[in-house]
Motif scaffolding. Structure first.
Motif, PDB file in Angstrom:
ATOM      1  N   LYS A  62     163.999-132.903  66.360  1.00 34.68           N
ATOM      2  CA  LYS A  62     163.347-131.621  66.654  1.00 34.68           C
ATOM      3  C   LYS A  62     162.785-131.621  68.070  1.00 34.68           C
ATOM      4  N   LYS A  63     162.807-130.460  68.700  1.00 40.08           N
ATOM      5  CA  LYS A  63     162.157-130.260  69.994  1.00 40.08           C
ATOM      6  C   LYS A  63     160.846-129.516  69.719  1.00 40.08           C
ATOM      7  N   ILE A  64     159.784-129.972  70.344  1.00 41.35           N
ATOM      8  CA  ILE A  64     158.450-129.443  70.056  1.00 41.35           C
ATOM      9  C   ILE A  64     157.772-128.975  71.337  1.00 41.35           C
ATOM     10  N   LEU A  96     153.931-127.959  72.515  1.00 42.11           N
ATOM     11  CA  LEU A  96     152.560-128.149  72.063  1.00 42.11           C
ATOM     12  C   LEU A  96     151.628-127.345  72.969  1.00 42.11           C
ATOM     13  N   VAL A 108     152.186-135.922  66.741  1.00 42.47           N
ATOM     14  CA  VAL A 108     153.198-134.889  66.973  1.00 42.47           C
ATOM     15  C   VAL A 108     154.517-135.529  67.409  1.00 42.47           C
ATOM     16  N   SER A 109     154.445-136.569  68.223  1.00 43.72           N
ATOM     17  CA  SER A 109     155.648-137.253  68.704  1.00 43.72           C
ATOM     18  C   SER A 109     156.475-137.846  67.565  1.00 43.72           C
ATOM     19  N   GLU A 134     157.059-136.424  64.892  1.00 38.00           N
ATOM     20  CA  GLU A 134     157.787-135.313  64.264  1.00 38.00           C
ATOM     21  C   GLU A 134     158.986-134.846  65.075  1.00 38.00           C
ATOM     22  N   GLY A 135     159.065-135.261  66.344  1.00 42.98           N
ATOM     23  CA  GLY A 135     160.168-134.841  67.196  1.00 42.98           C
ATOM     24  C   GLY A 135     159.845-135.115  68.655  1.00 42.98           C
ATOM     25  N   GLU A 136     160.662-134.572  69.541  1.00 42.36           N
ATOM     26  CA  GLU A 136     160.497-134.769  70.973  1.00 42.36           C
ATOM     27  C   GLU A 136     159.650-133.642  71.557  1.00 42.36           C
ATOM     28  N   ILE A 137     158.534-134.006  72.177  1.00 49.69           N
ATOM     29  CA  ILE A 137     157.692-133.009  72.837  1.00 49.69           C
ATOM     30  C   ILE A 137     158.357-132.674  74.177  1.00 49.69           C
TER      31      ILE A 137
END
Length: 59
Positions: free
Chosen positions: A2-4, A6, A34-35, A37-40
């Motif tokens: 996932k791409k995130i 923030l 958060v990291s 969960e995916g790529e910030i």
């Protein structure tokens, strides 16, 4: 993966954590959580200067 993106409202985080819990918000812990969960891919913090010296140190 996932791409995130923030987005953080610094005033709300600072004052809510300070008043409700009597401590400081841990941005490193938030970033780590958060990291996982995916790529910030973008992170933005919103803040204004309210003239509060403790807040300025926090920022």
């Amino acid at each position: 993966m996932k791409k995130i993106a923030l987005f953080a409202d610094v005033q709300n985080l600072y004052y809510t954590v300070r008043q409700a819990h009597g401590c400081h918000f841990n941005y490193a812990a938030l970033w780590a959580d958060v990291s996982r969960e995916g790529e910030i891919v973008e992170a933005v913090a919103y803040a204004i200067d309210r003239g509060d010296s403790k807040q300025q140190q926090f920022q």
